[in-house]
Design a protein around this motif. Structure first.
Motif, PDB file in Angstrom:
ATOM      1  N   LEU A  19       0.817  -1.214   0.000  1.00 29.81           N
ATOM      2  CA  LEU A  19       0.000   0.000   0.000  1.00 29.81           C
ATOM      3  C   LEU A  19       0.854   1.269   0.000  1.00 29.81           C
ATOM      4  O   LEU A  19       0.541   2.225  -0.709  1.00 29.81           O
ATOM      5  CB  LEU A  19      -0.935   0.008   1.212  1.00 29.81           C
ATOM      6  CG  LEU A  19      -2.143  -0.908   1.136  1.00 29.81           C
ATOM      7  CD1 LEU A  19      -2.932  -0.861   2.437  1.00 29.81           C
ATOM      8  CD2 LEU A  19      -3.024  -0.522  -0.021  1.00 29.81           C
ATOM      9  N   ARG A  20       1.905   1.271   0.772  1.00 26.54           N
ATOM     10  CA  ARG A  20       2.737   2.486   0.843  1.00 26.54           C
ATOM     11  C   ARG A  20       3.402   2.775  -0.502  1.00 26.54           C
ATOM     12  O   ARG A  20       3.382   3.891  -0.993  1.00 26.54           O
ATOM     13  CB  ARG A  20       3.790   2.352   1.934  1.00 26.54           C
ATOM     14  CG  ARG A  20       4.544   3.650   2.190  1.00 26.54           C
ATOM     15  CD  ARG A  20       5.553   3.509   3.309  1.00 26.54           C
ATOM     16  NE  ARG A  20       5.020   2.898   4.504  1.00 26.54           N
ATOM     17  CZ  ARG A  20       4.448   3.544   5.521  1.00 26.54           C
ATOM     18  NH1 ARG A  20       4.329   4.846   5.454  1.00 26.54           N
ATOM     19  NH2 ARG A  20       4.019   2.917   6.574  1.00 26.54           N
ATOM     20  N   ILE A  85       4.228  12.999   1.269  1.00 25.93           N
ATOM     21  CA  ILE A  85       4.704  13.258   2.634  1.00 25.93           C
ATOM     22  C   ILE A  85       3.916  12.423   3.641  1.00 25.93           C
ATOM     23  O   ILE A  85       4.493  11.807   4.544  1.00 25.93           O
ATOM     24  CB  ILE A  85       4.607  14.765   2.958  1.00 25.93           C
ATOM     25  CG1 ILE A  85       5.574  15.556   2.088  1.00 25.93           C
ATOM     26  CG2 ILE A  85       4.882  15.024   4.439  1.00 25.93           C
ATOM     27  CD1 ILE A  85       5.364  17.056   2.135  1.00 25.93           C
ATOM     28  N   GLY A  86       2.596  12.381   3.471  1.00 25.02           N
ATOM     29  CA  GLY A  86       1.761  11.631   4.412  1.00 25.02           C
ATOM     30  C   GLY A  86       2.028  10.143   4.389  1.00 25.02           C
ATOM     31  O   GLY A  86       2.030   9.495   5.434  1.00 25.02           O
ATOM     32  N   MET A  91       1.547  10.067   8.203  1.00 28.63           N
ATOM     33  CA  MET A  91       0.658  11.161   8.604  1.00 28.63           C
ATOM     34  C   MET A  91      -0.711  10.966   7.942  1.00 28.63           C
ATOM     35  O   MET A  91      -0.917  11.388   6.810  1.00 28.63           O
ATOM     36  CB  MET A  91       1.254  12.502   8.205  1.00 28.63           C
ATOM     37  CG  MET A  91       2.605  12.766   8.823  1.00 28.63           C
ATOM     38  SD  MET A  91       3.330  14.249   8.175  1.00 28.63           S
ATOM     39  CE  MET A  91       3.431  15.206   9.651  1.00 28.63           C
ATOM     40  N   PRO A  92      -1.632  10.312   8.642  1.00 21.69           N
ATOM     41  CA  PRO A  92      -2.936  10.013   8.051  1.00 21.69           C
ATOM     42  C   PRO A  92      -3.737  11.257   7.650  1.00 21.69           C
ATOM     43  O   PRO A  92      -4.518  11.214   6.698  1.00 21.69           O
ATOM     44  CB  PRO A  92      -3.672   9.234   9.142  1.00 21.69           C
ATOM     45  CG  PRO A  92      -2.635   8.759  10.070  1.00 21.69           C
ATOM     46  CD  PRO A  92      -1.492   9.716   9.966  1.00 21.69           C
ATOM     47  N   MET A  93      -3.547  12.366   8.335  1.00 25.25           N
ATOM     48  CA  MET A  93      -4.302  13.575   8.009  1.00 25.25           C
ATOM     49  C   MET A  93      -3.942  14.089   6.615  1.00 25.25           C
ATOM     50  O   MET A  93      -4.814  14.532   5.864  1.00 25.25           O
ATOM     51  CB  MET A  93      -4.044  14.659   9.063  1.00 25.25           C
ATOM     52  CG  MET A  93      -4.811  15.930   8.794  1.00 25.25           C
ATOM     53  SD  MET A  93      -6.579  15.671   8.655  1.00 25.25           S
ATOM     54  CE  MET A  93      -7.054  15.823  10.332  1.00 25.25           C
ATOM     55  N   LEU A  94      -2.669  14.026   6.237  1.00 28.36           N
ATOM     56  CA  LEU A  94      -2.270  14.462   4.904  1.00 28.36           C
ATOM     57  C   LEU A  94      -2.811  13.536   3.823  1.00 28.36           C
ATOM     58  O   LEU A  94      -3.138  13.988   2.717  1.00 28.36           O
ATOM     59  CB  LEU A  94      -0.747  14.559   4.808  1.00 28.36           C
ATOM     60  CG  LEU A  94      -0.091  15.664   5.638  1.00 28.36           C
ATOM     61  CD1 LEU A  94       1.411  15.651   5.437  1.00 28.36           C
ATOM     62  CD2 LEU A  94      -0.673  17.004   5.301  1.00 28.36           C
ATOM     63  N   ILE A  95      -2.930  12.259   4.141  1.00 24.54           N
ATOM     64  CA  ILE A  95      -3.510  11.322   3.179  1.00 24.54           C
ATOM     65  C   ILE A  95      -4.989  11.645   2.978  1.00 24.54           C
ATOM     66  O   ILE A  95      -5.489  11.610   1.856  1.00 24.54           O
ATOM     67  CB  ILE A  95      -3.309   9.870   3.657  1.00 24.54           C
ATOM     68  CG1 ILE A  95      -1.813   9.540   3.707  1.00 24.54           C
ATOM     69  CG2 ILE A  95      -4.042   8.893   2.756  1.00 24.54           C
ATOM     70  CD1 ILE A  95      -1.480   8.208   4.329  1.00 24.54           C
ATOM     71  N   ARG A 156      -4.305   4.911   4.847  1.00 25.28           N
ATOM     72  CA  ARG A 156      -4.636   5.808   5.960  1.00 25.28           C
ATOM     73  C   ARG A 156      -5.272   5.032   7.107  1.00 25.28           C
ATOM     74  O   ARG A 156      -4.885   5.208   8.273  1.00 25.28           O
ATOM     75  CB  ARG A 156      -5.589   6.910   5.492  1.00 25.28           C
ATOM     76  CG  ARG A 156      -5.944   7.920   6.584  1.00 25.28           C
ATOM     77  CD  ARG A 156      -7.012   8.874   6.128  1.00 25.28           C
ATOM     78  NE  ARG A 156      -8.282   8.214   5.873  1.00 25.28           N
ATOM     79  CZ  ARG A 156      -9.168   7.893   6.811  1.00 25.28           C
ATOM     80  NH1 ARG A 156      -8.920   8.151   8.076  1.00 25.28           N
ATOM     81  NH2 ARG A 156     -10.302   7.315   6.488  1.00 25.28           N
ATOM     82  N   MET A 157      -6.211   4.153   6.783  1.00 22.88           N
ATOM     83  CA  MET A 157      -6.870   3.388   7.844  1.00 22.88           C
ATOM     84  C   MET A 157      -5.913   2.415   8.526  1.00 22.88           C
ATOM     85  O   MET A 157      -5.993   2.204   9.733  1.00 22.88           O
ATOM     86  CB  MET A 157      -8.083   2.659   7.281  1.00 22.88           C
ATOM     87  CG  MET A 157      -9.218   3.615   6.944  1.00 22.88           C
ATOM     88  SD  MET A 157     -10.664   2.814   6.286  1.00 22.88           S
ATOM     89  CE  MET A 157     -11.208   1.862   7.666  1.00 22.88           C
ATOM     90  N   SER A 158      -4.973   1.837   7.769  1.00 19.07           N
ATOM     91  CA  SER A 158      -3.997   0.946   8.401  1.00 19.07           C
ATOM     92  C   SER A 158      -3.053   1.736   9.304  1.00 19.07           C
ATOM     93  O   SER A 158      -2.667   1.240  10.363  1.00 19.07           O
ATOM     94  CB  SER A 158      -3.222   0.158   7.356  1.00 19.07           C
ATOM     95  OG  SER A 158      -2.432   1.007   6.564  1.00 19.07           O
ATOM     96  N   LEU A 159      -2.699   2.952   8.915  1.00 13.70           N
ATOM     97  CA  LEU A 159      -1.851   3.779   9.779  1.00 13.70           C
ATOM     98  C   LEU A 159      -2.587   4.180  11.057  1.00 13.70           C
ATOM     99  O   LEU A 159      -1.996   4.180  12.146  1.00 13.70           O
ATOM    100  CB  LEU A 159      -1.386   5.028   9.032  1.00 13.70           C
ATOM    101  CG  LEU A 159      -0.394   4.817   7.897  1.00 13.70           C
ATOM    102  CD1 LEU A 159      -0.111   6.137   7.189  1.00 13.70           C
ATOM    103  CD2 LEU A 159       0.890   4.185   8.400  1.00 13.70           C
ATOM    104  N   VAL A 160      -3.857   4.498  10.938  1.00 12.02           N
ATOM    105  CA  VAL A 160      -4.653   4.846  12.117  1.00 12.02           C
ATOM    106  C   VAL A 160      -4.790   3.635  13.028  1.00 12.02           C
ATOM    107  O   VAL A 160      -4.660   3.742  14.254  1.00 12.02           O
ATOM    108  CB  VAL A 160      -6.035   5.394  11.691  1.00 12.02           C
ATOM    109  CG1 VAL A 160      -6.971   5.502  12.878  1.00 12.02           C
ATOM    110  CG2 VAL A 160      -5.880   6.730  11.009  1.00 12.02           C
TER     111      VAL A 160
END
Length: 170
Positions: A19-20, A85-86, A91-95, A156-160
């Motif tokens: 994913l990344r 960057i996210g 950084m989930p917010m940037l995603i 994003r959800m996996s990072l959260v």
């Protein structure tokens, strides 16, 4: 509850990469698309040149559409950099900013292409092929945007999830 949390998730991008890495590739692709259409903001001849089928009737419409397309493309470049960057810095917010920016870009570009397609179909009698090509581009644009948002949302959800579990606190 956030709207993006309701989207389906995937475990890999394009069935072959993590994913990344897939999110970084999506960000680079989006950035390049934004760069292709960005010269239109100052009404210079860029990749997207409307003079061939709009200059007869509506040069003001041509100018407005080019400026809108250029401005929204610059916004896509900015949110694509935020996605890089996210995804690289967790950084989930940037995603999520990229996700909303990509949705706004897709809606605006689809509306612009729809206006151009209607002009091809109803104002100009000799550019039906261009109108159908624009309709095809609308479908491709919406399809790619949906897939890109789903992949970015999965990361994003996996990072959260990883940030809230005790795995990181060992």
């Amino acid at each position: 509850m956030k709207y993006m949390d309701r989207l389906p998730t995937v475990i890999s991008c394009c069935f072959c990469c993590f994913l990344r890495a897939g999110t970084v590739m999506i960000a680079m692709f989006s950035f390049i698309v934004g760069l292709i259409f960005a010269p239109n903001v100052n009404n210079t001849k860029g990749f997207w040149d409307l003079e061939q089928f709009l200059s007869y009737y509506s040069s003001v419409t041509e100018m407005v559409l080019q400026v809108i397309l250029g401005a929204i493309s610059i916004m896509l470049c900015i949110v694509s950099m935020m996605l890089i960057i996210g995804s690289c810095c967790n950084m989930p917010m940037l995603i999520e900013v990229y996700q909303w920016g990509a949705c706004i870009y897709s809606i605006v570009v689809s509306l612009l292409f729809l206006v151009l397609a209607f002009m091809c179909f109803f104002i100009h009698s000799d550019c039906f092929v261009a109108g159908w090509v624009l309709c095809g581009l609308i479908v491709c644009n919406i399809g790619l945007t949906i897939y890109f948002v789903i992949v970015a949302n999965s990361l994003r959800m996996s990072l959260v999830y990883l940030a809230t579990t005790d795995i990181l606190n060992l």
